[in-house]
Design an enzyme around this catalytic site. Structure first.
Site, short mmCIF file in Angstrom:
data_model
loop_
_atom_site.label_atom_id
_atom_site.label_comp_id
_atom_site.label_asym_id
_atom_site.label_seq_id
_atom_site.Cartn_x
_atom_site.Cartn_y
_atom_site.Cartn_z
N HIS A 86 24.57 65.62 16.94
CA HIS A 86 25.70 64.81 16.54
C HIS A 86 26.57 65.34 15.33
O HIS A 86 27.04 64.49 14.66
CB HIS A 86 25.24 63.49 16.46
CG HIS A 86 24.52 62.88 17.61
ND1 HIS A 86 25.07 61.93 18.59
CD2 HIS A 86 23.19 62.79 17.94
CE1 HIS A 86 24.35 61.63 19.46
NE2 HIS A 86 23.20 62.06 19.21
N ASN A 159 24.02 55.49 22.23
CA ASN A 159 24.65 56.50 22.98
C ASN A 159 25.43 55.61 24.11
O ASN A 159 25.35 54.57 24.39
CB ASN A 159 23.67 57.57 23.80
CG ASN A 159 23.06 58.44 22.79
OD1 ASN A 159 23.72 58.96 21.71
ND2 ASN A 159 22.21 59.29 23.28
N TYR A 373 15.36 59.71 11.10
CA TYR A 373 16.59 59.46 10.68
C TYR A 373 16.68 59.73 9.07
O TYR A 373 17.35 59.84 8.43
CB TYR A 373 17.29 58.34 11.22
CG TYR A 373 17.71 58.36 12.57
CD1 TYR A 373 16.68 58.70 13.67
CD2 TYR A 373 19.06 58.53 12.92
CE1 TYR A 373 17.06 58.96 14.83
CE2 TYR A 373 19.34 58.94 14.45
CZ TYR A 373 18.34 59.07 15.20
OH TYR A 373 18.62 59.22 16.45
FE1 HDE Z 1 19.28 60.91 17.44
N1 HDE Z 1 19.26 61.91 15.67
N2 HDE Z 1 17.41 61.40 17.61
N3 HDE Z 1 19.39 60.01 19.24
N4 HDE Z 1 21.08 60.31 17.20
C1 HDE Z 1 20.33 62.13 14.98
O1 HDE Z 1 20.22 61.75 12.39
C2 HDE Z 1 16.57 61.95 16.75
C3 HDE Z 1 18.11 60.02 20.17
C4 HDE Z 1 21.88 59.54 18.19
O2 HDE Z 1 26.70 59.10 13.94
C5 HDE Z 1 19.92 62.55 13.57
O3 HDE Z 1 21.60 61.17 10.83
C6 HDE Z 1 15.14 62.09 17.21
C7 HDE Z 1 18.59 58.88 20.89
C8 HDE Z 1 23.10 59.31 17.34
O4 HDE Z 1 25.61 59.85 12.15
C9 HDE Z 1 18.44 62.86 13.55
C10 HDE Z 1 15.33 61.62 18.48
C11 HDE Z 1 19.51 58.45 20.96
C12 HDE Z 1 23.07 60.11 16.24
C13 HDE Z 1 18.11 62.40 15.07
C14 HDE Z 1 16.69 61.08 18.74
C15 HDE Z 1 20.11 58.98 19.69
C16 HDE Z 1 21.89 60.80 16.20
C17 HDE Z 1 20.87 63.82 13.18
C18 HDE Z 1 14.12 61.57 19.64
C19 HDE Z 1 20.37 57.31 21.58
C20 HDE Z 1 24.43 60.14 15.30
C21 HDE Z 1 21.65 63.34 11.92
C22 HDE Z 1 13.08 60.76 19.35
C23 HDE Z 1 19.73 56.04 21.60
C24 HDE Z 1 24.44 59.14 14.13
C25 HDE Z 1 21.38 62.20 11.59
C26 HDE Z 1 25.72 59.42 13.48
C27 HDE Z 1 21.54 61.61 14.98
C28 HDE Z 1 16.90 62.24 15.42
C29 HDE Z 1 17.06 60.52 20.13
C30 HDE Z 1 21.43 58.73 19.12
C31 HDE Z 1 18.14 64.43 13.41
C32 HDE Z 1 14.16 62.64 16.42
C33 HDE Z 1 17.39 58.56 22.24
C34 HDE Z 1 24.25 58.37 17.94
O5 HDE Z 1 17.67 62.23 12.65
#
Ligand code: HDE
Length: 711
Positions: A86, A159, A373
């Protein structure tokens, strides 16, 4: 004469500026007369910001030049690590207002006090591409919201697609590695059309439901304003008695859903890689901010037990027909950031940020995210004090605790005591108002196991597919063929088709034919037999729920010298009434002279304003203007693309030579061609544009349609 809308120019305040010729001979501004004095970070006034300190005009630069060293030092450290996923995103401020109380279910004030207005910040994003990648990648869009509630910050990091690729957070690094550029060559960027991604998917059947969504038009949205948002996981609401109700969160755009077509997406990325962020900026800047309805699906343990799938499985939805989405509020995103870095880049969303009355389920993806996060913020923002940065600070309530020190601490405790309990005074815990975790009974052996209730990977994928209109189904087939065509390894293509056979055999055959596979590969062996009895859900289709209005969309008006002023004005008026916007495209940026002698300014020069940037186009041309444009490649592309992308095309009869040169004869002019013979025709044209696209045309112009019809 109506002017193009987003041309607001703020007159700079006239300031008398003294100038002097610097050593290099250049002119520069000096302070005085209302201009602030430039200083170093220490507040020391700067006398010369043009030249570093040297031993004579041609001599070596001196270490003593503290201003130069500070400036370069700071510049060298301007970047922070981009988000690992993202990275490309755009944030804006807004307000959430509750219209129906959920007091019966939750103690969260944001969800129980009707009329409560909660400030919020939303960041939209793509997942795979880096920070500088183009907006129209085929990808999931992030829809992350931070609500600054009176009980602390609540982050709903969602999302635009309600399911996910994987069921357990331990697979996230593998998924992301596979999707991002390959480690040896560092390409392809912001795409999933490559071997590594599809290799991983072919070995991860739980992804197939999500794949149906990402291969659908949802993954190429027209704008952030036309997207739904989903919290994805099942969360909990907890009421005053400690009773829990399961909840799934939904955001529904008032302007309706809309996507672009793939060939258009590819061209938008070249014409305007910032298409989505510019769209959001313009809408807010022009005073037409987007609004979403905020809804919940509420269900209890009994429903959860009876439901066909596990409500903890993030690769499943609960169809709206089974549990309706109850609209309980709305949010408007109406405020632009002052500084992109300070707000959009530094905002730190954490799924673990919940307020009293909202809790987690045991969804293993959510549980993993709750760790990830917080951890990632430390890496990106460099300090456990990232909560002191204004965009991350709670706004609706005070913050009191004994956490102290660390890099860049801004909120420093006063007084003697920095421990709890103490006898000097200071904050104390509050068993009543404080956050209480839901007392879910937990028992069991430590195991590394996936629940059997997560084993069905195909039934809802099929349900999604059969819920689409034929044109949307065609797009899914086209997208799969496109993506798999970019895979070099035929065995990967075959394995994916093997999975599709468990979803829908017609789709599998379409893709196999599109890839010219010699024979239909065998179906993948499913862990449990896929069901074919799930009813289609209209809520899953974009086309079935089309808004039927051009409101919020953008018309491109191609105008030549000598064109009808009355018609241009009538189009502008009809568009503004919706409200929608328009841009005038002219052969030269200075504008054109219309038939009433007025000079009409263009917003775009023709080769900088291709039709892919507009939802519909009008060709308001004089005979001479059309004849000249018919020779021009950009003009021909403008028309041919609008036609190929199934857009509504309004045209003056004089435009016929340009249409003909773009390969559009009279016989090709379908119902989506609207004649603009006189000013009065403008209204009917704009009303017709409400259909947004003329889908039947696709069957006439697309080779892939021939292949599918031949079957
Ligand atoms: Fe994320 N995801 N994600 N994700 N995600 C990040 O956090 C992660 C997942 C989502 O505008 C990171 O600050 C793991 C699902 C958005 O700043 C990180 C898993 C959904 C954003 C991270 C998921 C999301 C992130 C990278 C699996 C939809 C952007 C930067 C368990 C419900 C937030 C950050 C923004 C961002 C980890 C799966 C949505 C690395 C480990 C499911 C919208 O922490």
């Amino acid at each position: 004469m109506v002017k193009p809308t987003n041309d607001k120019i703020v007159d700079p305040q006239p300031v008398e500026i003294e100038t002097k010729v610097g050593n290099g001979g250049e002119l520069h501004q000096l302070a005085g007369n209302g201009v602030e004095t430039l200083t170093t970070q220490q507040g020391i006034p700067v006398a010369d910001d043009q030249n570093s300190l040297k031993t004579g005009p041609r001599g070596a630069t001196l270490l003593e030049d503290f201003h130069f060293r500070e400036k370069i030092f700071h510049f060298d450290h301007e970047r922070i690590p981009e988000r690992v996923v993202h990275a490309r995103g755009y944030g804006v401020h807004g307000t959430f207002t509750l219209t129906e109380s959920l007091e019966e279910f939750t103690t969260a004030r944001i969800l129980s006090e009707v009329g409560e207005r909660t400030p919020m910040f939303t960041r939209f994003s793509t997942v795979v591409g880096n920070k500088g990648s183009a907006d129209l990648a085929r990808d999931v869009r992030g829809f992350a919201c931070k609500f600054y509630t009176k009980q602390g910050n609540w982050d709903l990091v969602g999302n635009n697609i309600p399911v996910f690729f994987i069921q357990d957070a331990i697979k996230f690094p593998d998924l992301v590695h596979a999707a991002k550029p390959a480690p040896d060559r560092e390409f392809p960027q912001a795409q999933t059309a490559h071997d590594n991604f599809w290799d991983f998917i072919s070995l991860t059947p739980e992804a197939m439901h999500m794949i149906m969504w990402t291969m659908s038009d949802r993954a190429i949205p027209r704008s952030y304003r036309f997207m739904e948002g989903f919290g994805v996981h099942t969360f909990r609401l907890i009421n005053a008695k400690g009773k829990s109700t399961f909840v799934k969160f939904h955001f529904k755009p008032r302007l309706g859903l809309q996507s672009v077509v793939w060939n258009e997406a590819v061209k938008i990325n070249g014409a305007d890689p910032d298409f989505h962020r510019r769209d959001l900026w313009d809408a807010i800047d022009m005073g037409t901010p987007p609004v979403w309805d905020f809804g919940v699906q509420l269900f209890d343990d009994k429903f959860a037990e009876a439901f066909e799938f596990d409500v903890l499985d993030p690769t499943k939805i609960i169809p709206e027909e089974q549990v309706p989405v109850r609209i309980i509020g709305e949010f408007v995103l109406d405020n632009l950031v002052d500084n992109f870095f300070a707000e959009t880049e530094q905002v730190a969303f954490c799924t673990q940020n919940v307020v009293p009355g909202i809790g987690f389920s045991n969804d293993p993806l959510l549980q993993g995210r709750n760790f990830s996060y917080l951890d990632t913020q430390l890496k990106r923002l460099g300090s456990p004090n990232f909560t002191h940065i204004p965009i991350n600070q709670p706004r609706g309530c005070p913050v009191h605790n004994f956490q102290q020190d660390g890099h860049m601490a801004m909120r420093n405790p006063k007084g003697r005591a920095n421990y709890e309990p103490n006898s000097w005074g200071g904050p104390r815990e509050d068993p009543e108002a404080g956050y209480r975790h839901f007392a879910e009974p937990e028992m069991g052996e430590k195991v590394r196991l996936r629940s059997e209730s997560f084993a069905d990977h195909y039934s809802q994928a099929r349900q999604f597919f059969i819920s689409q209109t034929p044109i949307e189904q065609k797009h899914i087939g086209d997208a799969l063929v496109f993506e798999l065509s970019k895979c070099v390894r035929v065995d990967i293509r075959e394995k994916i088709v093997g999975h599709l056979r468990n979803i829908d055999d017609t789709l599998a055959t379409t893709v196999a034919t599109g890839l010219a596979l010699p024979k239909l590969p065998p179906a993948a062996k499913p862990a449990v037999k896929p069901r074919d009895d799930l009813a289609p859900s209209d809520a899953l289709s974009i086309v079935k729920r089309a808004p039927g209005s051009f409101a919020g969309r953008k018309l491109g008006i191609l105008v030549s010298d000598g064109a009808s002023a009355a018609l241009v004005n009538a189009l502008a008026k009809a568009i503004e009434a919706l409200p929608a916007t328009y841009e005038v495209i002219t052969p030269r940026i200075g504008g054109v002279t219309l038939d009433d002698g007025t000079l009409f300014e263009g917003k775009q020069k023709l080769d900088g304003g291709p039709s892919v940037l507009y939802d519909a186009v009008a060709l308001v041309l004089s005979a001479d203007g059309a004849a000249r444009l018919a020779r021009d490649g950009a003009a021909r592309d403008f028309v041919a693309d609008a036609f190929g992308h199934l857009k509504f095309i309004g045209f003056t009869e004089e435009a016929a030579p340009l249409l003909a040169k773009a390969g559009i004869g009279e016989a090709d002019r379908d119902e989506a061609f609207v004649s603009l013979a006189k000013a009065a025709d403008a209204k009917a044209f704009v009303a017709a544009c409400g259909a947004l696209r003329h889908w039947p045309r696709e069957l006439a112009v697309d080779l892939d349609a021939d292949a599918q019809q031949a079957k």
